[in-house]
Design a protein around this motif. Structure first.
Motif, PDB file in Angstrom:
ATOM      1  N   THR A 118      10.841   1.383  -9.985  1.00  0.00           N
ATOM      2  CA  THR A 118      11.391   0.101 -10.446  1.00  0.00           C
ATOM      3  C   THR A 118      10.880  -0.259 -11.838  1.00  0.00           C
ATOM      4  N   LEU A 119       9.609   0.005 -12.095  1.00  0.00           N
ATOM      5  CA  LEU A 119       9.045  -0.296 -13.411  1.00  0.00           C
ATOM      6  C   LEU A 119       9.692   0.544 -14.506  1.00  0.00           C
ATOM      7  N   PHE A 120       9.950   1.823 -14.238  1.00  0.00           N
ATOM      8  CA  PHE A 120      10.587   2.668 -15.241  1.00  0.00           C
ATOM      9  C   PHE A 120      12.036   2.250 -15.469  1.00  0.00           C
ATOM     10  N   VAL A 121      12.724   1.819 -14.423  1.00  0.00           N
ATOM     11  CA  VAL A 121      14.096   1.340 -14.598  1.00  0.00           C
ATOM     12  C   VAL A 121      14.120   0.071 -15.449  1.00  0.00           C
ATOM     13  N   ILE A 122      13.194  -0.853 -15.174  1.00  0.00           N
ATOM     14  CA  ILE A 122      13.111  -2.078 -15.968  1.00  0.00           C
ATOM     15  C   ILE A 122      12.763  -1.761 -17.419  1.00  0.00           C
ATOM     16  N   ALA A 123      11.850  -0.804 -17.627  1.00  0.00           N
ATOM     17  CA  ALA A 123      11.490  -0.417 -18.993  1.00  0.00           C
ATOM     18  C   ALA A 123      12.677   0.181 -19.728  1.00  0.00           C
ATOM     19  N   ALA A 124      13.509   0.946 -19.025  1.00  0.00           N
ATOM     20  CA  ALA A 124      14.681   1.538 -19.666  1.00  0.00           C
ATOM     21  C   ALA A 124      15.712   0.483 -20.055  1.00  0.00           C
ATOM     22  N   VAL A 125      15.742  -0.625 -19.308  1.00  0.00           N
ATOM     23  CA  VAL A 125      16.735  -1.673 -19.587  1.00  0.00           C
ATOM     24  C   VAL A 125      16.282  -2.584 -20.718  1.00  0.00           C
ATOM     25  N   ILE A 126      15.014  -2.981 -20.719  1.00  0.00           N
ATOM     26  CA  ILE A 126      14.555  -4.001 -21.663  1.00  0.00           C
ATOM     27  C   ILE A 126      14.043  -3.429 -22.977  1.00  0.00           C
TER      28      ILE A 126
ATOM     29  N   GLY B 187       5.064   3.934 -18.307  1.00  0.00           N
ATOM     30  CA  GLY B 187       3.760   4.477 -17.935  1.00  0.00           C
ATOM     31  C   GLY B 187       2.645   3.455 -18.038  1.00  0.00           C
ATOM     32  N   SER B 188       2.677   2.627 -19.082  1.00  0.00           N
ATOM     33  CA  SER B 188       1.645   1.601 -19.242  1.00  0.00           C
ATOM     34  C   SER B 188       1.720   0.568 -18.124  1.00  0.00           C
ATOM     35  N   LEU B 189       2.926   0.141 -17.787  1.00  0.00           N
ATOM     36  CA  LEU B 189       3.075  -0.832 -16.707  1.00  0.00           C
ATOM     37  C   LEU B 189       2.639  -0.254 -15.368  1.00  0.00           C
ATOM     38  N   SER B 190       2.940   1.032 -15.144  1.00  0.00           N
ATOM     39  CA  SER B 190       2.512   1.660 -13.887  1.00  0.00           C
ATOM     40  C   SER B 190       0.993   1.697 -13.785  1.00  0.00           C
ATOM     41  N   LEU B 191       0.331   2.003 -14.889  1.00  0.00           N
ATOM     42  CA  LEU B 191      -1.128   2.030 -14.881  1.00  0.00           C
ATOM     43  C   LEU B 191      -1.715   0.637 -14.659  1.00  0.00           C
TER      44      LEU B 191
ATOM     45  N   LYS C 201       0.812  -1.210   0.000  1.00  0.00           N
ATOM     46  CA  LYS C 201       0.000   0.000   0.000  1.00  0.00           C
ATOM     47  C   LYS C 201       0.847   1.262   0.000  1.00  0.00           C
ATOM     48  N   GLY C 202       1.883   1.307   0.801  1.00  0.00           N
ATOM     49  CA  GLY C 202       2.705   2.510   0.915  1.00  0.00           C
ATOM     50  C   GLY C 202       3.980   2.470   0.106  1.00  0.00           C
ATOM     51  N   LYS C 203       4.082   1.581  -0.880  1.00  0.00           N
ATOM     52  CA  LYS C 203       5.318   1.433  -1.659  1.00  0.00           C
ATOM     53  C   LYS C 203       5.100   1.719  -3.133  1.00  0.00           C
ATOM     54  N   ARG C 204       4.139   2.567  -3.447  1.00  0.00           N
ATOM     55  CA  ARG C 204       3.846   2.834  -4.849  1.00  0.00           C
ATOM     56  C   ARG C 204       4.992   3.570  -5.534  1.00  0.00           C
ATOM     57  N   ARG C 205       5.628   4.506  -4.857  1.00  0.00           N
ATOM     58  CA  ARG C 205       6.727   5.261  -5.480  1.00  0.00           C
ATOM     59  C   ARG C 205       7.874   4.337  -5.845  1.00  0.00           C
ATOM     60  N   PHE C 206       8.200   3.431  -4.945  1.00  0.00           N
ATOM     61  CA  PHE C 206       9.288   2.486  -5.219  1.00  0.00           C
ATOM     62  C   PHE C 206       8.918   1.554  -6.374  1.00  0.00           C
ATOM     63  N   VAL C 207       7.669   1.117  -6.423  1.00  0.00           N
ATOM     64  CA  VAL C 207       7.229   0.230  -7.499  1.00  0.00           C
ATOM     65  C   VAL C 207       7.276   0.944  -8.844  1.00  0.00           C
ATOM     66  N   ILE C 208       6.796   2.183  -8.901  1.00  0.00           N
ATOM     67  CA  ILE C 208       6.798   2.938 -10.168  1.00  0.00           C
ATOM     68  C   ILE C 208       8.226   3.202 -10.643  1.00  0.00           C
TER      69      ILE C 208
END
Length: 356
Positions: free
Chosen positions: A236-244, A258-262, A227-234
């Motif tokens: 992480t998703l952008f870092v993974i998107a930048a790598v792959i 952005g799509s994965l975050s949504l 619940k309180g870890k949305r910033r860390f999750v978002i």
């Protein structure tokens, strides 16, 4: 008594039992029979993929009435960029890619046709997999599996469509950086590799929210834990998107992140609804500081026994004598051993005379 003609004979228990067994023919199959069935289903799936590959190989260059050819569809993102950014190698001004090897066009057409054949034959080989696995599942497991497979296919197609739409913007941006110095002439092998890799990566990445939902449904992940870890999750998703992201273009990685975050946020909302439906509350240990020990809950006291919990208040009373144990160490008259009697003196002389 003779039964009238046309009347049905009553079914015995033996016939009913036989019919029930025939509804699931895999119930009594041996290991060899299972392997033979698996071989048959694999052959059917490969045959369907081969037919789909032939169709894709033909469709690569031949257009169907009302539908462009597969090659025209795949080179669409490249042809949508400005004509000034790509090399004009033909006199008619048509958008085309180049080939740098003798057999490059044939091998490229065969690879694209094979990939299209896998997609075209997916209903057949997916059905073969389902028909082999489904008899070992319960009824509710079958429903959940069908729902998960359907959502997974939709998410993969959605990711591939988004990648197909984004590639044109990425090419427009990066091919225009050095337009005054050089012009770009992409080869078919490099372009199709970049395009197909982007489609597959976007499609697989869109399965991440489904994986999060599966963890929640199996009870391994709850909404209160994230619940309180949305910033860390978002982040992480952008870092993974930048790598792959193939080519690491900023447009593709931004759209993918952005799509994965949504989608992950939608998965979190499903987790919230599912936990509320199951009445799963936030555990107390999540609110405890890292340097503070969490207290034991009363209903989880593992030290309680028949005499009460450890540390329970009450007077300590002295125990009485243990008569049962003392009686074991005090021998009674019946168990007391008899005294040892001394033997009588032997008259050696009388015995000697008797011997003589």
């Amino acid at each position: 008594m003779n039964q009238p003609r046309g009347s049905q004979r009553p079914r015995t228990k033996k016939r009913l039992r036989k019919r029930k067994v025939n509804e699931n023919p895999q119930a009594d199959m041996s290991l060899v029979e299972h392997l033979q069935e698996l071989r048959t289903r694999v052959i059917i799936a490969l045959f369907a993929i081969a037919i789909g590959t032939v169709i894709g190989f033909i469709w690569y260059q031949v257009s169907i009435p009302g539908i462009p050819s597969l090659g025209d569809i795949l080179r669409g993102p490249y042809c949508r960029i400005s004509p000034e950014l790509r090399a004009d190698l033909t006199r008619d001004g048509e958008c085309r890619l180049i080939a740098t090897a003798p057999f490059e066009m044939f091998m490229l057409r065969l690879k694209v046709g094979a990939l299209a054949g896998i997609v075209f034959s997916s209903p057949v080989w997916l059905w073969q997999i389902w028909a082999f696995v489904a008899p070992g599942m319960m009824k509710n497991e079958r429903r959940v599996s069908v729902a998960f497979i359907s959502v997974a296919v939709l998410l993969f197609v959605l990711g591939a469509l988004i990648a197909y739409w984004v590639i044109a913007f990425g090419l427009e941006l990066f091919l225009g950086l050095g337009r005054d110095v050089q012009i770009t002439a992409l080869s078919g092998a490099l372009y199709f590799k970049f395009l197909l890799t982007s489609l597959i990566i976007f499609g697989i990445s869109f399965e991440v929210p489904l994986f999060v939902v599966a963890l929640n449904m199996f009870g391994l992940l709850h909404y209160e834990a994230v619940k309180g870890k949305r910033r860390f999750v978002i982040m992480t998703l952008f870092v993974i998107a930048a790598v792959i992201t193939p080519g690491q273009d900023i447009v593709g990685m931004t759209v993918l992140g952005g799509s994965l975050s949504l989608l992950v946020e939608m998965a979190f909302q499903f987790m919230r609804w599912n936990d509320k439906r199951r009445k799963i509350e936030r555990p107390a240990w999540l609110d405890v500081d890292d340097e503070q020990a969490s207290a034991l809950e009363p209903d989880h006291d593992v030290f309680s026994g028949p005499s009460g919990a450890v540390g329970a208040s009450g007077d300590i009373r002295s125990s009485g004598p243990i008569e049962a144990l003392s009686s074991l160490y005090e021998p009674s008259e019946t168990t007391r051993p008899a005294p040892i009697q001394q033997p009588a003196p032997i008259d050696q002389r009388s015995n000697f005379d008797d011997v003589i």
